[in-house]
Scaffold this motif. Structure first.
Motif, PDB file in Angstrom:
ATOM      1  N   THR A 130       0.835  -1.203   0.000  1.00 29.89           N
ATOM      2  CA  THR A 130       0.000   0.000   0.000  1.00 29.89           C
ATOM      3  C   THR A 130       0.866   1.249   0.000  1.00 29.89           C
ATOM      4  N   VAL A 131       1.945   1.217   0.779  1.00 28.99           N
ATOM      5  CA  VAL A 131       2.871   2.350   0.812  1.00 28.99           C
ATOM      6  C   VAL A 131       3.527   2.528  -0.556  1.00 28.99           C
ATOM      7  N   LEU A 132       3.954   1.420  -1.162  1.00 27.12           N
ATOM      8  CA  LEU A 132       4.592   1.492  -2.476  1.00 27.12           C
ATOM      9  C   LEU A 132       3.625   2.043  -3.518  1.00 27.12           C
ATOM     10  N   ALA A 133       2.374   1.594  -3.481  1.00 31.05           N
ATOM     11  CA  ALA A 133       1.378   2.105  -4.428  1.00 31.05           C
ATOM     12  C   ALA A 133       1.174   3.606  -4.236  1.00 31.05           C
ATOM     13  N   HIS A 134       1.162   4.054  -2.966  1.00 28.41           N
ATOM     14  CA  HIS A 134       1.011   5.488  -2.679  1.00 28.41           C
ATOM     15  C   HIS A 134       2.170   6.277  -3.277  1.00 28.41           C
ATOM     16  N   LEU A 135       3.385   5.772  -3.093  1.00 30.79           N
ATOM     17  CA  LEU A 135       4.560   6.458  -3.629  1.00 30.79           C
ATOM     18  C   LEU A 135       4.513   6.516  -5.159  1.00 30.79           C
ATOM     19  N   GLN A 136       4.140   5.403  -5.779  1.00 30.81           N
ATOM     20  CA  GLN A 136       4.128   5.365  -7.237  1.00 30.81           C
ATOM     21  C   GLN A 136       3.012   6.228  -7.812  1.00 30.81           C
ATOM     22  N   GLN A 137       1.937   6.425  -7.069  1.00 32.46           N
ATOM     23  CA  GLN A 137       0.889   7.344  -7.518  1.00 32.46           C
ATOM     24  C   GLN A 137       1.380   8.787  -7.492  1.00 32.46           C
ATOM     25  N   HIS A 138       2.433   9.043  -6.706  1.00 26.92           N
ATOM     26  CA  HIS A 138       3.015  10.380  -6.642  1.00 26.92           C
ATOM     27  C   HIS A 138       4.342  10.418  -7.394  1.00 26.92           C
ATOM     28  N   ASP A 139       4.471   9.546  -8.413  1.00 21.26           N
ATOM     29  CA  ASP A 139       5.635   9.539  -9.312  1.00 21.26           C
ATOM     30  C   ASP A 139       6.953   9.302  -8.581  1.00 21.26           C
ATOM     31  N   GLN A 140       6.934   8.434  -7.587  1.00 23.84           N
ATOM     32  CA  GLN A 140       8.148   8.060  -6.884  1.00 23.84           C
ATOM     33  C   GLN A 140       8.259   6.537  -6.864  1.00 23.84           C
ATOM     34  N   TRP A 141       9.460   6.052  -6.803  1.00 19.87           N
ATOM     35  CA  TRP A 141       9.742   4.626  -6.689  1.00 19.87           C
ATOM     36  C   TRP A 141       9.125   3.819  -7.834  1.00 19.87           C
ATOM     37  N   GLU A 142       9.078   4.397  -9.011  1.00 16.66           N
ATOM     38  CA  GLU A 142       8.535   3.673 -10.170  1.00 16.66           C
ATOM     39  C   GLU A 142       9.490   2.542 -10.547  1.00 16.66           C
ATOM     40  N   GLY A 143       8.945   1.411 -10.878  1.00 11.80           N
ATOM     41  CA  GLY A 143       9.749   0.267 -11.278  1.00 11.80           C
ATOM     42  C   GLY A 143      10.357  -0.503 -10.120  1.00 11.80           C
ATOM     43  N   ARG A 144      10.034  -0.115  -8.883  1.00 11.53           N
ATOM     44  CA  ARG A 144      10.585  -0.828  -7.731  1.00 11.53           C
ATOM     45  C   ARG A 144       9.510  -1.717  -7.110  1.00 11.53           C
ATOM     46  N   THR A 145       9.942  -2.591  -6.223  1.00  9.65           N
ATOM     47  CA  THR A 145       9.043  -3.580  -5.645  1.00  9.65           C
ATOM     48  C   THR A 145       8.991  -3.434  -4.127  1.00  9.65           C
ATOM     49  N   VAL A 146       8.112  -4.243  -3.520  1.00  7.44           N
ATOM     50  CA  VAL A 146       8.009  -4.264  -2.059  1.00  7.44           C
ATOM     51  C   VAL A 146       9.342  -4.679  -1.444  1.00  7.44           C
ATOM     52  N   THR A 147      10.054  -5.574  -2.101  1.00 10.25           N
ATOM     53  CA  THR A 147      11.351  -6.014  -1.574  1.00 10.25           C
ATOM     54  C   THR A 147      12.328  -4.847  -1.478  1.00 10.25           C
TER      55      THR A 147
END
Length: 198
Positions: A130-147
């Protein structure tokens, strides 16, 4: 010719940026369907279901445009307006205030904890996906995973747990009680962290 070159460049830049954002957000949304508590094909069932929803949505849009061809004018105008705005923002962002090779500022562990608490809201825990999805919705951490996110939080000294249960699903996440504990000394040589800016 030079008069038209600038708006054309702005539209082209905005269109490219919109397409990349849309692709990244779609991919992030599909990725959040993966179950980290399962393995094999069962873990990816959520991703396939979301892909099916996307396919159905595209087919319905195609049918709608076939039934009402004038809808294309509205869709084209909306896309052009969005590309025009995105192109303007991108042009402003490209002002040479920062060298291209200069790394973005790295927030400290406390800034990351505040971000996690913001994403958590009123809940007592939150999944890392959920945190990763939030970041990617704000154009951050694109292409990265939960790991990647889990490893980065661990380097910053943020406690993560693989059995955080939200909505009956246990997987990697963080708990409010762990985030409110006194933070350890800042981790050294941390990689770029999620920014608390929305």
């Amino acid at each position: 010719m030079s008069r038209l070159a600038r708006p054309a460049t702005r539209l082209a830049t905005g269109t490219s940026l919109l397409a990349r954002r849309l692709g990244a957000r779609t991919a992030a949304w599909v990725r959040t369907g993966r179950r980290d508590d399962l393995t094999g094909w069962r873990a990816t069932l959520g991703c396939w279901a979301r892909l099916a929803v996307l396919g159905l949505g595209c087919w319905l849009l195609w049918r709608l445009v076939r039934a009402v061809p004038h809808l294309l004018w509205l869709l084209s105008a909306a896309w052009t307006a969005a590309a025009w705005r995105a192109g303007r923002h991108r042009t402003e962002e490209e002002a040479p205030e920062q060298a291209p090779d200069e790394a973005p500022p790295v927030p400290d562990a406390e800034a990351v904890r505040r971000l996690l608490l913001d994403v958590m809201g009123d809940a007592d825990k939150v999944h890392l996906r959920t945190v990763l999805a939030h970041l990617q919705q704000h154009d951050q951490w694109e292409g990265r995973t939960v790991t990647h996110l889990r490893a980065h939080l661990t380097r910053l000294g943020v406690p993560v747990d693989r059995s955080v249960k939200v909505a009956g699903v246990p997987t990697w996440g963080v708990r409010r009680r762990d985030l409110q504990a006194p933070s350890p000394a800042g981790a050294e040589e941390a990689s770029p962290a999620p920014s608390p800016a929305a």
